[in-house]
Design an enzyme around this catalytic site. Structure first.
Site, PDB file in Angstrom:
ATOM      1  N   GLU A  26       0.683  -1.134   0.024  1.00 37.37           N
ATOM      2  CA  GLU A  26      -0.172  -0.106  -0.073  1.00 37.37           C
ATOM      3  C   GLU A  26       0.681   1.278  -0.045  1.00 37.37           C
ATOM      4  OE1 GLU A  26      -3.602   2.470   2.208  1.00 37.37           O
ATOM      5  OE2 GLU A  26      -2.710   0.914   3.354  1.00 37.37           O
ATOM      6  N   GLU A  37       5.038   4.656   3.298  1.00 38.37           N
ATOM      7  CA  GLU A  37       4.438   5.918   3.893  1.00 38.37           C
ATOM      8  C   GLU A  37       5.729   7.069   3.938  1.00 38.37           C
ATOM      9  OE1 GLU A  37       1.458   7.670   4.418  1.00 38.37           O
ATOM     10  OE2 GLU A  37       3.044   9.458   4.749  1.00 38.37           O
ATOM     11  N   ASP A  65       9.611   7.931   0.046  1.00 36.89           N
ATOM     12  CA  ASP A  65       8.846   8.359  -0.789  1.00 36.89           C
ATOM     13  C   ASP A  65       8.551   7.420  -2.077  1.00 36.89           C
ATOM     14  OD1 ASP A  65       7.887  10.120  -2.873  1.00 36.89           O
ATOM     15  OD2 ASP A  65       8.372  11.903  -1.724  1.00 36.89           O
ATOM     16  N   ASP A  72      -3.201  11.781  -1.863  1.00 35.51           N
ATOM     17  CA  ASP A  72      -3.766  13.364  -2.056  1.00 35.51           C
ATOM     18  C   ASP A  72      -4.139  13.931  -3.428  1.00 35.51           C
ATOM     19  OD1 ASP A  72      -2.429  13.418   0.711  1.00 35.51           O
ATOM     20  OD2 ASP A  72      -0.572  13.407  -0.146  1.00 35.51           O
ATOM     21  N   ASP A 106     -12.347   9.462  -2.254  1.00 31.87           N
ATOM     22  CA  ASP A 106     -13.752  10.140  -2.066  1.00 31.87           C
ATOM     23  C   ASP A 106     -14.040  11.473  -3.224  1.00 31.87           C
ATOM     24  OD1 ASP A 106     -11.569  11.646  -0.253  1.00 31.87           O
ATOM     25  OD2 ASP A 106     -12.933  13.184  -0.171  1.00 31.87           O
ATOM     26  N   GLU A 145      -8.694   4.941   7.395  1.00 29.18           N
ATOM     27  CA  GLU A 145      -9.036   5.934   8.342  1.00 29.18           C
ATOM     28  C   GLU A 145      -9.782   6.875   7.558  1.00 29.18           C
ATOM     29  OE1 GLU A 145      -5.968   4.567   8.526  1.00 29.18           O
ATOM     30  OE2 GLU A 145      -5.511   4.174  10.573  1.00 29.18           O
ATOM     31  N   GLU A 170     -11.405   6.631   4.732  1.00 23.80           N
ATOM     32  CA  GLU A 170     -12.731   6.205   4.382  1.00 23.80           C
ATOM     33  C   GLU A 170     -13.801   6.247   5.401  1.00 23.80           C
ATOM     34  OE1 GLU A 170     -11.970   2.334   2.442  1.00 23.80           O
ATOM     35  OE2 GLU A 170     -14.096   2.140   2.177  1.00 23.80           O
TER      36      GLU A 170
HETATM   37  N1  SAH Z   1      -4.225   5.619   3.044  1.00 24.64           N
HETATM   38  C1  SAH Z   1      -4.614   6.378   4.145  1.00 24.64           C
HETATM   39  C2  SAH Z   1      -4.161   7.717   4.152  1.00 24.64           C
HETATM   40  C3  SAH Z   1      -4.591   8.721   3.066  1.00 24.64           C
HETATM   41  S1  SAH Z   1      -3.846  10.353   3.137  1.00 24.64           S
HETATM   42  C4  SAH Z   1      -6.181   6.289   4.453  1.00 24.64           C
HETATM   43  O1  SAH Z   1      -6.889   6.167   3.469  1.00 24.64           O
HETATM   44  O2  SAH Z   1      -6.832   6.685   5.470  1.00 24.64           O
HETATM   45  C5  SAH Z   1      -2.614   9.959   1.747  1.00 24.64           C
HETATM   46  C6  SAH Z   1      -1.354   9.545   2.389  1.00 24.64           C
HETATM   47  O3  SAH Z   1      -0.345   9.433   1.386  1.00 24.64           O
HETATM   48  C7  SAH Z   1      -0.710  10.667   3.345  1.00 24.64           C
HETATM   49  O4  SAH Z   1      -0.359  10.000   4.633  1.00 24.64           O
HETATM   50  C8  SAH Z   1       0.691  10.889   2.492  1.00 24.64           C
HETATM   51  O5  SAH Z   1       1.531  11.362   3.608  1.00 24.64           O
HETATM   52  C9  SAH Z   1       1.115   9.748   1.824  1.00 24.64           C
HETATM   53  N2  SAH Z   1       1.565   9.939   0.587  1.00 24.64           N
HETATM   54  C10 SAH Z   1       1.450  11.007  -0.332  1.00 24.64           C
HETATM   55  N3  SAH Z   1       2.526  11.093  -1.312  1.00 24.64           N
HETATM   56  C11 SAH Z   1       3.260  10.139  -1.067  1.00 24.64           C
HETATM   57  C12 SAH Z   1       4.470   9.678  -1.467  1.00 24.64           C
HETATM   58  N4  SAH Z   1       4.888  10.171  -2.819  1.00 24.64           N
HETATM   59  N5  SAH Z   1       5.313   8.476  -0.943  1.00 24.64           N
HETATM   60  C13 SAH Z   1       4.619   7.878   0.230  1.00 24.64           C
HETATM   61  N6  SAH Z   1       3.738   8.473   0.719  1.00 24.64           N
HETATM   62  C14 SAH Z   1       2.811   9.461   0.130  1.00 24.64           C
END
Ligand code: SAH
Length: 214
Positions: free
Chosen positions: A44, A69, A96, A118, A154, A191, A193
């Site tokens: 994920e 993450e 990243d 995001d 969403d 979370e 969702e």
């Molecule tokens: N999947 C979780 C969080 C969604 S928020 C949920 O559904 O509850 C999106 C997450 O992606 C954030 O925590 C952000 O830090 C991470 N993220 C965004 N761009 C990223 C990247 N390039 N590499 C790793 N994580 C990333």
């Protein structure tokens, strides 16, 4: 506020190298050595606090999972879960997503989950969206043939963008819905969702696969 927490998060991360890889270099990760087996590997990307990947790993002990993450403040929440109840088939990876081709290598991964990525609504930030075609190219490189990408959001604009990027790539769309919670399919909530569906928002989902190369 969040910054205050970072030194503690750093300390927790660095004191659990068996549960979390805090990737600082570009060296490839030996996945067989990491999990000590040859099982399928699902990842994920952007797992946030990790509820989804943790539940999935608990339900499917014969599949290996990597929860990825980039932010300490989010991944440390996932780390707290695995410290309390470690799972042999779940490893956290703080990195990243940009680096994944280098550190995972080619055709080693069997599925990618992207949940509530995001949205980056400004057109000039489109390349940062995790379903931009530049990322799709990278996913094609790390995924084995016939592997799938499962994406939930969403955000209608991000969903439409994603379907377009996937279709143009070209990928096959195996499943898509604009109201996941009305479908009769298995679903583990993330979370975000839970938060968004409590606010009455629709949850969108697509499952797609790269077309076989000819
Ligand atoms: N999947 C979780 C969080 C969604 S928020 C949920 O559904 O509850 C999106 C997450 O992606 C954030 O925590 C952000 O830090 C991470 N993220 C965004 N761009 C990223 C990247 N390039 N590499 C790793 N994580 C990333």
């Amino acid at each position: 506020m969040r910054l205050k927490y970072v030194p503690e998060a750093r300390e927790l991360i660095s004191s659990h190298p068996n549960l979390i890889i805090d990737k600082q270099d570009d060296e490839i990760i030996d996945l067989i050595k990491l999990f000590q087996n040859n099982n399928l590997i699902h990842i994920e990307i952007g797992m946030g606090k990790g509820q989804f990947v943790y539940e999935l790993a608990k339900e499917n002990p014969t599949i290996n999972y990597i929860g990825i993450e980039k932010f300490d403040s989010a991944i440390v929440r996932a780390l707290e879960k695995v410290i309390e109840n470690p799972l042999d088939n779940l490893i956290l990876l703080r990195v990243d997503a940009e680096k994944l081709a280098t550190i995972l290598g080619q055709k080693k991964i069997d599925r990618i989950y992207l949940n509530f990525s995001d949205p980056w609504p400004k057109v000039r930030h489109a390349k940062r969206r995790l379903t931009h075609h530049n990322f799709l190219h990278m996913y094609q490189f790390i995924l084995r043939d016939n592997a799938t990408i499962e994406f939930k959001t969403d955000n209608e604009d991000l969903f439409d963008f994603t379907i377009e990027e996937m279709t143009d790539f070209p990928m096959n769309i195996l499943f898509s819905t604009r109201n996941l919670h009305q479908e009769n399919v298995e679903n583990i909530m993330t979370e975000f969702e839970e938060k968004f569906s409590n606010e009455g928002k629709n949850i969108y989902k697509v499952i797609a696969q790269f077309k076989e190369e000819v």
